[in-house]
Design a protein around this motif. Structure first.
Motif, PDB file in Angstrom:
ATOM      1  N   UNK A  48       0.842  -1.195   0.000  1.00 17.80           N
ATOM      2  CA  UNK A  48       0.000   0.000   0.000  1.00 17.80           C
ATOM      3  C   UNK A  48       0.877   1.245   0.000  1.00 17.80           C
ATOM      4  N   UNK A  49       0.647   2.124  -0.981  1.00 20.73           N
ATOM      5  CA  UNK A  49       1.245   3.459  -0.957  1.00 20.73           C
ATOM      6  C   UNK A  49       0.156   4.417  -0.509  1.00 20.73           C
ATOM      7  N   UNK A  50       0.343   5.009   0.651  1.00 23.80           N
ATOM      8  CA  UNK A  50      -0.665   5.845   1.292  1.00 23.80           C
ATOM      9  C   UNK A  50      -0.215   7.293   1.297  1.00 23.80           C
ATOM     10  N   UNK A  51      -0.974   8.178   0.658  1.00 19.82           N
ATOM     11  CA  UNK A  51      -0.703   9.608   0.793  1.00 19.82           C
ATOM     12  C   UNK A  51      -1.681  10.171   1.816  1.00 19.82           C
ATOM     13  N   UNK A  52      -1.205  11.109   2.604  1.00 19.66           N
ATOM     14  CA  UNK A  52      -2.055  11.641   3.658  1.00 19.66           C
ATOM     15  C   UNK A  52      -1.545  12.994   4.128  1.00 19.66           C
ATOM     16  N   UNK A  53      -2.455  13.801   4.651  1.00 22.20           N
ATOM     17  CA  UNK A  53      -2.091  15.024   5.366  1.00 22.20           C
ATOM     18  C   UNK A  53      -2.139  14.802   6.869  1.00 22.20           C
ATOM     19  N   UNK A  54      -2.659  13.636   7.278  1.00 28.83           N
ATOM     20  CA  UNK A  54      -2.821  13.352   8.697  1.00 28.83           C
ATOM     21  C   UNK A  54      -1.572  12.652   9.229  1.00 28.83           C
ATOM     22  N   UNK A  55      -0.829  13.353  10.080  1.00 30.40           N
ATOM     23  CA  UNK A  55       0.417  12.802  10.579  1.00 30.40           C
ATOM     24  C   UNK A  55       0.182  11.563  11.442  1.00 30.40           C
ATOM     25  N   UNK A  56      -0.905  11.576  12.216  1.00 31.24           N
ATOM     26  CA  UNK A  56      -1.212  10.409  13.041  1.00 31.24           C
ATOM     27  C   UNK A  56      -1.464   9.185  12.167  1.00 31.24           C
ATOM     28  N   UNK A  57      -2.112   9.381  11.032  1.00 33.97           N
ATOM     29  CA  UNK A  57      -2.406   8.280  10.119  1.00 33.97           C
ATOM     30  C   UNK A  57      -1.114   7.639   9.609  1.00 33.97           C
ATOM     31  N   UNK A  58      -0.177   8.468   9.188  1.00 35.89           N
ATOM     32  CA  UNK A  58       1.109   7.943   8.730  1.00 35.89           C
ATOM     33  C   UNK A  58       1.831   7.220   9.858  1.00 35.89           C
ATOM     34  N   UNK A  59       1.766   7.769  11.048  1.00 36.41           N
ATOM     35  CA  UNK A  59       2.438   7.174  12.204  1.00 36.41           C
ATOM     36  C   UNK A  59       1.840   5.815  12.550  1.00 36.41           C
ATOM     37  N   UNK A  60       0.520   5.698  12.459  1.00 38.31           N
ATOM     38  CA  UNK A  60      -0.165   4.461  12.831  1.00 38.31           C
ATOM     39  C   UNK A  60       0.042   3.344  11.804  1.00 38.31           C
ATOM     40  N   UNK A  61       0.112   3.696  10.533  1.00 42.14           N
ATOM     41  CA  UNK A  61       0.042   2.686   9.484  1.00 42.14           C
ATOM     42  C   UNK A  61       1.366   2.382   8.788  1.00 42.14           C
ATOM     43  N   UNK A  62       2.189   3.395   8.596  1.00 44.37           N
ATOM     44  CA  UNK A  62       3.328   3.242   7.687  1.00 44.37           C
ATOM     45  C   UNK A  62       4.583   2.746   8.382  1.00 44.37           C
ATOM     46  N   UNK A  63       5.275   1.818   7.717  1.00 45.79           N
ATOM     47  CA  UNK A  63       6.563   1.361   8.209  1.00 45.79           C
ATOM     48  C   UNK A  63       7.664   2.346   7.863  1.00 45.79           C
ATOM     49  N   UNK A  64       7.527   3.017   6.710  1.00 46.85           N
ATOM     50  CA  UNK A  64       8.440   4.072   6.305  1.00 46.85           C
ATOM     51  C   UNK A  64       7.613   5.225   5.753  1.00 46.85           C
ATOM     52  N   UNK A  65       8.181   6.421   5.849  1.00 47.64           N
ATOM     53  CA  UNK A  65       7.468   7.624   5.432  1.00 47.64           C
ATOM     54  C   UNK A  65       8.407   8.515   4.629  1.00 47.64           C
ATOM     55  N   UNK A  66       7.901   9.037   3.507  1.00 36.80           N
ATOM     56  CA  UNK A  66       8.591  10.087   2.771  1.00 36.80           C
ATOM     57  C   UNK A  66       7.826  11.387   2.996  1.00 36.80           C
ATOM     58  N   UNK A  67       8.532  12.433   3.393  1.00 39.19           N
ATOM     59  CA  UNK A  67       7.916  13.742   3.569  1.00 39.19           C
ATOM     60  C   UNK A  67       8.187  14.554   2.301  1.00 39.19           C
ATOM     61  N   UNK A  68       7.105  14.992   1.644  1.00 38.46           N
ATOM     62  CA  UNK A  68       7.211  15.750   0.392  1.00 38.46           C
ATOM     63  C   UNK A  68       6.748  17.184   0.621  1.00 38.46           C
TER      64      UNK A  68
END
Length: 343
Positions: A193-213
């Motif tokens: 899953x490639x997840x784009x989001x504006x919700x920081x909590x969402x990225x924190x809860x779901x993603x193993x790695x995060x790219x900040x763009x």
């Protein structure tokens, strides 16, 4: 599913997309491991959706390379499409059809025979908690129900790679949590899953790695813990007894800690990142010293907490001018001259 060779699900190098005078994507490099949730975090206009649309073969890149499971998104677009699915920012279901009718129609278009289409639709409606609403028109669904139906439509044929472009925008907390559970279930079945989001909590809860763009560039990349540690060894949150003394407390803390102290919306609250000092004092020692200095100044602290910086603090640090560039230097990726890489 992925081919089990260890090949990345997504790999981009110097990806660029230009609209007129706007470089919407300005040299993006990504490597997304297969079988994971990879978060792409950024504000409106950062280039997240444009990047996704290029990877999903809906837009042609102007420069750079992009591969999905080793397949070129431009020269092998049909092969890429056979392995991916995309759920955009807004529900794409037909609101005049029922939940069952929506899924059966799409399943038939994907090549399922009618009995198999109805069986698959029923199974997904049950899995996503929509069985009771199966015979209701989608226009009578809540926002969260429409979102679940939209994601169900995306996995009628289980994709190797699922793009979720801001899937919880506008949802209430309960619906958001339901979507998160669905994402976890999809990944447990082997889908990337490639997840784009504006919700920081969402990225924190779901993603193993995060790219900040930001502004079309990847300004930092890593695990949530790595990104948090890049902007400080800890974070202290204080609540004072006397709101009139907050300016004095803020000035004292900035002098003692050597960092910016933020005045929160609560008129009694202050928040500061704790940076490791030259003597290797840990966050607990720094916090204790700060509290002692406040007490010595007669400033009463009614409550305090100490923890890691939140992803909100990470994002603000990374996108805040010099602070962002400094923090990014300690993480995985700084993109300052990507145009040269794709010239």
């Amino acid at each position: 599913m992925s081919n089990g060779t260890g090949e990345p699900a997504i790999e981009t190098r110097g990806l660029v997309k230009i609209f007129g005078d706007n470089r919407a994507v300005d040299g993006v490099d990504l490597t997304v491991p297969a079988g994971t949730v990879y978060g792409v975090l950024g504000p409106n206009g950062a280039g997240k959706t444009t990047t996704v649309r290029m990877l999903a073969t809906l837009l042609r890149p102007d420069a750079g390379e992009a591969r999905v499971f080793g397949l070129d998104v431009f020269t092998q677009a049909d092969a890429v499409r056979s392995r991916v699915s995309l759920t955009g920012q807004y529900a794409s279901v037909d609101e005049d059809l029922t939940g069952t009718e929506n899924l059966v129609l799409l399943a038939r278009l994907l090549g399922h025979r009618k009995p198999a289409a109805r069986e698959r639709a029923a199974a997904l409606l049950d899995a996503f908690g929509l069985t009771e609403a199966a015979d209701r028109q989608a226009k009578n669904y809540s926002g969260g129900m429409r979102r679940r139906l939209d994601i169900a439509a995306s996995i009628l044929n289980t994709p190797d790679l699922l793009f979720l472009d801001e899937p919880t925008t506008g949802l209430d907390p309960r619906s958001r949590n339901q979507v998160w559970d669905i994402v976890r279930a999809v990944v447990a079945q082997g889908t990337t899953v490639l997840l784009t989001t504006q919700y920081l909590e969402e990225a924190d809860r779901l993603a193993g790695r995060i790219a900040v763009i930001d502004k079309g560039r990847v300004i930092a990349e890593g695990t949530p813990g790595h990104l948090k540690s890049s902007v400080g060894s800890g974070s202290i949150h204080l609540r004072l007894r006397d709101a009139d003394r907050r300016p004095e407390a803020r000035e004292l803390l900035e002098r003692v800690l050597g960092t910016t102290v933020h005045a929160d919306a609560d008129p009694l609250a202050l928040t500061a990142r704790l940076m490791q000092d030259g003597n290797a004092s840990g966050p607990a020692e720094l916090a204790s010293h700060a509290l002692a200095q406040l007490a010595a100044g007669g400033i009463v602290v009614d409550d305090f907490s100490l923890g890691q910086p939140s992803l909100d603090e990470v994002f603000l640090a990374l996108t805040d001018g010099k602070a962002g560039r400094s923090a990014t230097d300690t993480t995985a990726t700084t993109k300052e001259t990507k145009q040269e890489a794709v010239a």
